[in-house]
Design an enzyme around this catalytic site. Sequence first.
Site, PDB file in Angstrom:
ATOM      1  CE1 TYR A  27      -4.598  -1.997   4.812  1.00 14.56           C
ATOM      2  CE2 TYR A  27      -3.515  -0.014   4.470  1.00 14.56           C
ATOM      3  CZ  TYR A  27      -4.223  -1.339   3.911  1.00 14.56           C
ATOM      4  OH  TYR A  27      -4.104  -1.281   2.553  1.00 14.56           O
ATOM      5  CB  SER A  71      -0.886   0.187   1.306  1.00 13.95           C
ATOM      6  OG  SER A  71      -1.519   1.016   1.467  1.00 13.95           O
TER       7      SER A  71
END
Length: 268
Positions: A163, A150
């Site tokens: 995350y 990401s």
Amino acid sequence: MSPEISLKSLSGRTALVTGSTSGIGLGIARALAQAGANVVLNGFGDEKEIETTRAMLEEEAMVQVAYDKANLAKPDEIAAMMARASTMFGQVDILVNNAGIQFVSPLEDFPPERWDAIIGLNLSAVFHTSRAVFAGMKARRFGRIINIASAHGLVASPFKSAYVAAKHGVVGLTKVMALEGAQFGVTANAICPGYVWTPLVEKQIDDQAKAHGIGREEVIRDVLLAQQPNKMFATVEEMGALAVFLSGPGAASITGAALPVDGGWTAH
Ligand code: NAD
């Protein structure tokens, strides 16, 4: 094999794409199948819908497509899935570690069980699947590991402690795998998307609204796309095209990279 199939760049390869019943994973699985690879799908969802998707991919791409329902939060289920894939197709040539979950909360309220679940799926599962294929890829002198990290593998945002930690971990793990595979024809790269419109993003809008104390429209404009200079969500087709390129011969020397696909977000 028809001449048409043999001309496809990934013809004869087998790809396993985790979390490919939805979103980016499904987009990547579809692109790999269209490029000629046999594909193992994985992920949760309605069994009838998954079977419809599986059959549709098989028909449109004229490759073999299987589905494995392994829960990647469980290392023993990962081991069983990897063994089934090898038995079914002989080997896994392309591994796309895509399955991931998200939870958004200020650090002081972040539930420890959510931390464990995110680290378990978004980071540890990448280790378990890759570990299972690595020796075979090295022995065959070909392997492509593509980790869907990401932009949050490169930079942070508030309220996403687990995350961001997991995705930074994936980028680091990718570099280690690249170094260990370099002399054996095995490449490992991380794709680092900014915001891509998928069910994962749609679900977090309400959480973000709560965390920031604003409405859904403001979340889209002022939180999500505020980060992306091009002011556009990326598409799953773009992720698929990059995965096909990284899987093919043109990307033989690209390894250990964390490739942003983020409309300029991490250029800031
Ligand atoms: P999604 O929610 O649409 O899809 C997630 C997939 O993972 C689904 O197929 C789901 O069934 C599967 N999955 C969830 N838990 C699982 C488990 N325990 N075992 C097996 N499969 C499981 O999400 P998405 O937006 O397509 O995200 C895919 C990946 O891309 C994730 O790793 C995410 O972090 C990453 N990513 C997404 C975006 C984005 O904007 N959508 C941006 C950057 C990175």
